[in-house]
Scaffold this active site. Structure first.
Site, PDB file in Angstrom:
ATOM      1  N   ARG A 292       0.418 -11.275 -20.657  1.00 47.18           N
ATOM      2  CA  ARG A 292       0.317 -12.303 -20.519  1.00 47.18           C
ATOM      3  C   ARG A 292      -1.034 -12.928 -20.679  1.00 47.18           C
ATOM      4  O   ARG A 292      -1.899 -12.383 -20.032  1.00 47.18           O
ATOM      5  CB  ARG A 292       0.786 -12.810 -18.939  1.00 47.18           C
ATOM      6  CG  ARG A 292       0.522 -14.324 -18.400  1.00 47.18           C
ATOM      7  CD  ARG A 292      -0.854 -14.297 -17.711  1.00 47.18           C
ATOM      8  NE  ARG A 292      -0.715 -15.485 -17.128  1.00 47.18           N
ATOM      9  CZ  ARG A 292      -1.884 -15.951 -16.226  1.00 47.18           C
ATOM     10  NH1 ARG A 292      -2.804 -15.121 -16.257  1.00 47.18           N
ATOM     11  NH2 ARG A 292      -2.085 -16.979 -15.670  1.00 47.18           N
TER      12      ARG A 292
ATOM     13  N   HIS B 154     -13.312 -14.356 -21.054  1.00 39.72           N
ATOM     14  CA  HIS B 154     -14.386 -13.937 -20.410  1.00 39.72           C
ATOM     15  C   HIS B 154     -14.127 -12.408 -19.961  1.00 39.72           C
ATOM     16  O   HIS B 154     -13.205 -11.940 -19.996  1.00 39.72           O
ATOM     17  CB  HIS B 154     -14.707 -15.025 -19.503  1.00 39.72           C
ATOM     18  CG  HIS B 154     -13.715 -15.326 -18.414  1.00 39.72           C
ATOM     19  ND1 HIS B 154     -12.568 -16.085 -18.546  1.00 39.72           N
ATOM     20  CD2 HIS B 154     -13.149 -14.340 -17.147  1.00 39.72           C
ATOM     21  CE1 HIS B 154     -11.577 -16.042 -17.554  1.00 39.72           C
ATOM     22  NE2 HIS B 154     -12.178 -15.162 -16.587  1.00 39.72           N
TER      23      HIS B 154
ATOM     24  N   ASN C 264       0.902  -1.164   0.113  1.00 39.34           N
ATOM     25  CA  ASN C 264       0.222  -0.129  -0.049  1.00 39.34           C
ATOM     26  C   ASN C 264       0.832   1.176  -0.001  1.00 39.34           C
ATOM     27  O   ASN C 264       1.611   1.356   1.117  1.00 39.34           O
ATOM     28  CB  ASN C 264      -1.067   0.101   1.294  1.00 39.34           C
ATOM     29  CG  ASN C 264      -1.921   1.065   1.101  1.00 39.34           C
ATOM     30  OD1 ASN C 264      -1.751   2.215   0.656  1.00 39.34           O
ATOM     31  ND2 ASN C 264      -3.129   1.018   2.027  1.00 39.34           N
TER      32      ASN C 264
ATOM     33  N   ASP D 244      -4.289 -14.739 -20.165  1.00 35.39           N
ATOM     34  CA  ASP D 244      -4.881 -15.796 -19.206  1.00 35.39           C
ATOM     35  C   ASP D 244      -5.429 -16.919 -19.921  1.00 35.39           C
ATOM     36  O   ASP D 244      -6.073 -16.857 -21.106  1.00 35.39           O
ATOM     37  CB  ASP D 244      -5.818 -15.119 -18.250  1.00 35.39           C
ATOM     38  CG  ASP D 244      -6.558 -15.638 -17.210  1.00 35.39           C
ATOM     39  OD1 ASP D 244      -5.848 -16.408 -16.626  1.00 35.39           O
ATOM     40  OD2 ASP D 244      -7.845 -15.893 -17.235  1.00 35.39           O
TER      41      ASP D 244
ATOM     42  N   ARG E 193      -2.096 -16.388  -1.467  1.00 36.63           N
ATOM     43  CA  ARG E 193      -1.785 -14.705  -1.915  1.00 36.63           C
ATOM     44  C   ARG E 193      -1.925 -13.785  -0.600  1.00 36.63           C
ATOM     45  O   ARG E 193      -2.685 -12.793  -0.456  1.00 36.63           O
ATOM     46  CB  ARG E 193      -3.379 -14.292  -2.572  1.00 36.63           C
ATOM     47  CG  ARG E 193      -3.473 -15.242  -3.920  1.00 36.63           C
ATOM     48  CD  ARG E 193      -4.674 -15.047  -4.588  1.00 36.63           C
ATOM     49  NE  ARG E 193      -4.989 -16.069  -5.764  1.00 36.63           N
ATOM     50  CZ  ARG E 193      -5.601 -16.054  -6.691  1.00 36.63           C
ATOM     51  NH1 ARG E 193      -6.677 -15.230  -6.524  1.00 36.63           N
ATOM     52  NH2 ARG E 193      -5.739 -16.967  -7.537  1.00 36.63           N
TER      53      ARG E 193
ATOM     54  N   HIS F 245       0.204 -17.183  -8.374  1.00 35.58           N
ATOM     55  CA  HIS F 245      -1.053 -16.978  -7.514  1.00 35.58           C
ATOM     56  C   HIS F 245      -2.066 -18.138  -7.986  1.00 35.58           C
ATOM     57  O   HIS F 245      -2.949 -18.371  -6.991  1.00 35.58           O
ATOM     58  CB  HIS F 245      -2.051 -15.849  -8.272  1.00 35.58           C
ATOM     59  CG  HIS F 245      -2.406 -16.049  -9.606  1.00 35.58           C
ATOM     60  ND1 HIS F 245      -1.324 -15.974 -10.603  1.00 35.58           N
ATOM     61  CD2 HIS F 245      -3.376 -16.028 -10.285  1.00 35.58           C
ATOM     62  CE1 HIS F 245      -1.799 -16.212 -11.867  1.00 35.58           C
ATOM     63  NE2 HIS F 245      -3.149 -16.054 -11.970  1.00 35.58           N
ATOM     64  N   ASP F 246      -1.697 -19.361  -8.459  1.00 36.30           N
ATOM     65  CA  ASP F 246      -2.666 -20.458  -8.733  1.00 36.30           C
ATOM     66  C   ASP F 246      -2.011 -21.734  -8.174  1.00 36.30           C
ATOM     67  O   ASP F 246      -2.676 -22.811  -8.213  1.00 36.30           O
ATOM     68  CB  ASP F 246      -2.680 -20.685 -10.298  1.00 36.30           C
ATOM     69  CG  ASP F 246      -3.887 -19.742 -10.923  1.00 36.30           C
ATOM     70  OD1 ASP F 246      -4.686 -19.381 -10.250  1.00 36.30           O
ATOM     71  OD2 ASP F 246      -3.671 -19.264 -12.281  1.00 36.30           O
TER      72      ASP F 246
ATOM     73  N   GLU G 151      -0.375 -18.641 -20.723  1.00 35.79           N
ATOM     74  CA  GLU G 151      -0.845 -19.591 -19.355  1.00 35.79           C
ATOM     75  C   GLU G 151      -1.055 -20.946 -20.070  1.00 35.79           C
ATOM     76  O   GLU G 151      -1.825 -21.180 -20.504  1.00 35.79           O
ATOM     77  CB  GLU G 151      -2.035 -18.916 -18.563  1.00 35.79           C
ATOM     78  CG  GLU G 151      -2.117 -19.843 -17.419  1.00 35.79           C
ATOM     79  CD  GLU G 151      -3.272 -19.808 -16.804  1.00 35.79           C
ATOM     80  OE1 GLU G 151      -3.706 -20.377 -15.707  1.00 35.79           O
ATOM     81  OE2 GLU G 151      -4.123 -19.130 -17.369  1.00 35.79           O
TER      82      GLU G 151
END
Length: 657
Positions: free
Chosen positions: A352, A269, A152, A354, A530, A457-458, A383
């Site tokens: 990148r 999407h 932040n 997705d 995360r 993150h996956d 990806e």
């Protein structure tokens, strides 16, 4: 598969059986050979080719020289004039019996197997003659940032423009979690920590000091969630993160430090809560959900208008789009002010993509063409979780690496192979086979541009996996959130991670650090992977190691674009050379001669006494560049040394020839 496998041999990794090695440009002459035990009379040996995905050809192979009791049969072929794949195996006729020799059951190339039925084929990737990836990218070190969790930029911890249905944590170090409906399991609120683009901007000096050249940002466009994969407005930075002007400033300040910014493109999407679909009615636009007269109606596929529509993996907040729709392509790619062009003009150096396997090949090709016209040095990453050279999705072979689509792919196979090796689930021979398969199948340009990641993150945090944490499926979500490694587990995990970082920074490809891995973050899968970056609470020893090894990579060209040559793969020890000789790297560019040897002992309880043949007539001394540095004598290309458990070495001669 038959047991009697010793009287026939083909090894696609050896020049005497297949030349040239690996993927080839269109129209390249190729020599293929199979060796048969001289004591075994055969009537014929046939090379069976499958070309263009539709055409079979059978070529009678001619007997050639005998060697070490084997008779070689050879055939000369030429790669197709258009990019694609060649598939081959061998048919051996012996009297009234027919044998087949093909790829091994794991489809990893190298030595194959003898079968009594049609076998799996060997693969040859055939790519465009002018296939190339930007050299600056092949030499870079990436850093992936999940913006809400990185920093932040407001000293007082101010949260910018919080969303409805979000929980804001007062404590930066809190454990992430989703608010879920106990009945349906659906996410009903998201947790917010307050990271923003100003925070990324303020941490640019940290990233520069770490040795980073590329920042890859998880989605930053306006969206209802914390992860932003449910895009609400493709042309607007989410107000929680800042605004478009701040993004432009970030790119400019990063460029001054030699750092490029790559964006996450989510184009398969949108969000249901978006300008384009507007199911929740939060936007003033006429969304596809609201009216068939919407300018966005043709973007979506409705099953029963308006309530039933195609969704990404059945998630109703993520309606799929029709990427072949002309107005969608114009908006995202080809229009004068398309999404791709808009953000690149503001400073983005690449994208990148997705879930790239859900994007049509023609759509990907248009993105690449548009990007390269705007900036020939821009980078397009996909990806992909598997070997991207032979990926099949929706019944079709994907053309990612044939020269008209992706510069790079997320190298999850690299990650999986090394994690299995480091945790004792595979040995060095298995690791070697898996790495060689990628080396063989990928064009050299993409092999050296592959995004070599240890975390993302996956997936679970790499340190959690390396420390011996219980498998996630044995723990409840609450148990996963409470997991803390013991002191011994942490020691083991850190030792293994240091070795993996050594590999990541010295292996062909572009190493990518998932934010916080360098600081020692733990966590199972989303949302626990995360967590926020622990500013001021980093594991200083691990962070210093990252800086040390990244610094070595950035200093020596040989660790970036030097030739790669595996030299040892026994037990739990793996070793490879990187070398530049005669003043040129693997792409023929002028570079200083250099020789580097990387050794890793993943064993936890015993030292390894090694005799390593470097495959060259080198005589001299190699210096260890890591802490505890020493010098090692090499005589006639042979090195002998002892490697302690959980130890790695980076040995170098900076002026060899």
């Amino acid at each position: 598969m038959m047991d009697m496998t010793t009287w026939i041999l083909h090894d696609s990794h050896r020049a005497e059986f297949r030349s040239p090695f690996g993927a080839v440009p269109c129209a390249t002459p190729i020599s293929l050979a199979v060796a048969v035990d001289s004591r075994q009379p055969v009537d014929s040996v046939i090379l069976r080719l499958w070309k263009y995905g539709r055409e079979e050809e059978k070529i009678t192979m001619q007997p050639a020289a005998e060697k070490e009791g084997r008779k070689f049969y050879r055939a000369a072929i030429t790669a197709p004039a258009i990019q694609g794949w060649l598939w081959y195996f061998f048919i051996i006729v012996q009297g009234d019996r027919v044998f087949y020799y093909g790829n091994n059951p794991q489809n990893l190339g190298g030595e194959g197997c003898l079968y009594d039925h049609e076998p799996p084929s060997y693969q040859i990737t055939v790519y465009k003659q002018d296939n190339a990836t930007p050299h600056w990218f092949k030499e870079a070190v990436m850093y992936q940032i999940f913006v809400d969790r990185f920093c932040n930029g407001h000293a007082e911890g101010k949260i910018l423009n919080p969303k409805q249905h979000c929980v804001i944590y007062p404590d930066w170090d809190a454990v992430p979690q989703y608010g879920r409906d106990p009945q349906t399991g659906k996410t009903v609120c998201f947790d917010i920590f307050g990271g923003n683009l100003l925070g990324v901007l303020k941490k640019l000096p940290y990233l520069k000091d770490l040795g980073i050249n590329v920042i890859y940002l998880n989605p930053i466009f306006e969206a209802a969630s914390n992860h932003k994969y449910d895009t609400g407005d493709y042309k607007k930075v989410d107000p929680m993160y800042g605004d478009n002007r701040l993004f432009q400033e970030l790119c400019a300040k990063a460029a001054e430090l030699g750092i490029s910014v790559i964006l996450d493109g989510v184009f398969s999407h949108t969000g249901s809560d978006s300008i384009y679909f507007n199911r929740e009615g939060r936007y003033p636009s006429l969304g596809a959900y609201q009216s068939k007269d919407s300018p966005y109606y043709s973007w979506y596929r409705f099953i029963e208008y308006p309530h039933r529509y195609e969704c990404w993996w059945g998630v109703e907040t993520l309606p799929n789009v029709n990427e072949t729709d002309p107005s969608y392509q114009d908006f995202i790619v080809t229009g004068e002010d398309s999404v791709i062009k808009y953000w690149m003009k503001l400073g983005a150096k690449g994208w990148r993509l997705d879930v790239v396997d859900e994007l049509p090949d023609e759509f990907i090709k248009k993105i690449r063409t548009t990007m390269k016209q705007l900036d020939p040095q821009s980078v397009l990453i996909g990806e992909v979780w598997e070997d991207a050279s032979n990926k099949v999705s929706y019944g079709a072979m994907r053309q990612y690496l044939l020269g008209e689509e992706l510069d790079s792919v997320m190298n999850y196979p690299f990650r999986r192979a090394w994690l299995d090796f480091m945790t004792g689930q595979s040995d060095a021979r298995e690791l070697h086979r898996r790495l060689m398969s990628l080396y063989e199948n990928y064009p050299l340009e993409q092999f050296y541009a592959a995004m070599n990641l240890l975390g993302s993150h996956d997936v679970e945090r790499v340190l959690t996996l390396l420390c011996g944490a219980p498998p996630a499926d044995l723990l409840s979500r609450e148990e996963q959130a409470r997991f803390k490694p013991s002191r011994e587990q942490e020691r083991l995990g850190l030792a293994r991670l240091k070795l993996l970082v050594l590999v990541q920074m010295t292996f062909p490809g572009v190493p990518c650090i998932y934010y916080g891995d360098e600081a020692g973050l733990h966590g199972y899968k989303d949302p626990l992977n995360r967590a926020t970056y622990p500013w001021g609470k980093e594991n200083r020893e691990l962070l210093a190691w990252y800086k040390k090894v990244i610094g070595l990579r950035n200093r020596y060209d040989v660790l970036k674009t030097g030739h790669w040559q595996p030299v040892y793969h026994e037990g739990q020890v793996y070793g490879y050379l990187r070398k530049i000789s005669q003043g040129k790297d693997v792409f023929g560019r002028p570079k200083q001669d250099n020789l580097a040897l990387v050794l890793v002992n993943a064993g936890t309880d015993r030292e390894a006494r090694l005799t390593i043949h470097l495959g060259c007539s080198y005589n001299g001394s190699l210096s260890d560049l890591l802490p505890g540095a020493g010098h090692y004598r090499v005589q006639d290309g042979v090195l002998q040394l002892t490697l302690a458990p959980l130890t790695g070495k980076l040995l170098m001669d900076e002026g060899w020839q």
